[in-house]
Design a protein around this motif. Structure first.
Motif, mmCIF file in Angstrom:
data_model
loop_
_atom_site.group_PDB
_atom_site.id
_atom_site.type_symbol
_atom_site.label_atom_id
_atom_site.label_comp_id
_atom_site.label_asym_id
_atom_site.label_seq_id
_atom_site.Cartn_x
_atom_site.Cartn_y
_atom_site.Cartn_z
ATOM 1 N N PRO A 1 -5.615 3.865 6.083
ATOM 2 C CA PRO A 1 -6.960 3.657 6.623
ATOM 3 C C PRO A 1 -6.950 3.716 8.153
ATOM 4 C CG PRO A 1 -6.038 1.590 5.830
ATOM 5 C CD PRO A 1 -5.060 2.676 5.466
ATOM 6 N N GLY A 2 -8.060 4.133 8.726
ATOM 7 C CA GLY A 2 -8.180 4.183 10.184
ATOM 8 C C GLY A 2 -7.532 5.425 10.772
ATOM 9 N N ASN A 3 -7.417 5.438 12.085
ATOM 10 C CA ASN A 3 -6.796 6.550 12.808
ATOM 11 C C ASN A 3 -5.507 6.060 13.451
ATOM 12 O OD1 ASN A 3 -8.967 8.403 12.365
ATOM 13 N ND2 ASN A 3 -10.146 7.271 13.884
ATOM 14 N N PHE B 1 0.835 -1.201 0.000
ATOM 15 C CA PHE B 1 0.000 0.000 0.000
ATOM 16 C C PHE B 1 0.872 1.255 0.000
ATOM 17 C CE2 PHE B 1 -2.145 3.420 2.236
ATOM 18 C CZ PHE B 1 -3.375 3.469 1.600
ATOM 19 N N LEU B 2 1.904 1.270 0.839
ATOM 20 C CA LEU B 2 2.798 2.428 0.920
ATOM 21 C C LEU B 2 3.512 2.660 -0.407
ATOM 22 C CD1 LEU B 2 4.329 1.922 4.483
ATOM 23 C CD2 LEU B 2 2.766 3.749 3.762
ATOM 24 N N SER C 1 -2.708 -3.857 15.834
ATOM 25 C CA SER C 1 -3.742 -4.806 15.412
ATOM 26 C C SER C 1 -4.964 -4.108 14.804
ATOM 27 C CB SER C 1 -4.160 -5.693 16.584
ATOM 28 O OG SER C 1 -4.584 -4.909 17.673
ATOM 29 N N ASP C 2 -5.115 -2.794 15.051
ATOM 30 C CA ASP C 2 -6.222 -2.068 14.423
ATOM 31 C C ASP C 2 -6.088 -2.022 12.904
ATOM 32 O OD1 ASP C 2 -3.981 -0.377 14.589
ATOM 33 O OD2 ASP C 2 -5.186 1.430 14.816
ATOM 34 N N MET C 3 -4.872 -2.153 12.400
ATOM 35 C CA MET C 3 -4.626 -2.107 10.954
ATOM 36 C C MET C 3 -5.014 -3.416 10.266
ATOM 37 S SD MET C 3 -3.521 -0.017 8.554
ATOM 38 C CE MET C 3 -2.538 1.246 9.309
ATOM 39 N N LEU D 1 0.674 11.287 5.301
ATOM 40 C CA LEU D 1 0.728 9.830 5.383
ATOM 41 C C LEU D 1 -0.458 9.309 6.191
ATOM 42 C CD1 LEU D 1 2.094 7.059 5.048
ATOM 43 C CD2 LEU D 1 3.572 7.657 6.982
ATOM 44 N N ALA D 2 -0.762 9.961 7.297
ATOM 45 C CA ALA D 2 -1.881 9.544 8.147
ATOM 46 C C ALA D 2 -3.209 9.595 7.387
ATOM 47 C CB ALA D 2 -1.945 10.414 9.395
#
Length: 105
Positions: A75-77, A35-36, A98-100, A70-71
């Motif tokens: 996805p997500g915070n 993704f990056l 783990s949120d990713m 970048l943030a």
């Protein structure tokens, strides 16, 4: 004799990221690295670290604006953490929590 001209190699990526994988899933780290790269960031390395639940972007003060960009792309915070120094050649450290795992597929 003609002097040989050195070819200048332009870096493919403007910013370089070191990934610290705290998910326990190498597949997630590979997806994040892919993704990056697709979004213009080079990946210096991927290293496994102890588990954490929240993703964090570590950056130097001079790269604060780029860290926010970048943030926004990820996805997500993410937690943002300004550092006094990072490894040479690294613009950002991305600690994948783990949120990713749920966010990036």
């Amino acid at each position: 004799k003609k002097k040989r001209q050195k070819k200048t190699v332009k870096a493919r990526y403007k910013y370089w990221v070191r990934i610290k994988n705290a998910t326990g899933s190498s597949a997630t780290a590979k997806r994040v690295a892919s993704f990056l790269r697709k979004n213009g960031y080079g990946v210096v390395s991927i290293k496994s670290v102890s588990h954490r639940s929240k993703t964090e972007i570590r950056y130097l003060n001079r790269n604060s604006r780029q860290a926010l960009q970048l943030a926004i792309k990820l996805p997500g915070n993410q937690d943002m953490r300004k550092m006094n120094k990072l490894v040479k050649g690294v613009d950002f450290e991305l600690v994948i929590g783990s949120d990713m795992v749920r966010s990036i597929r």
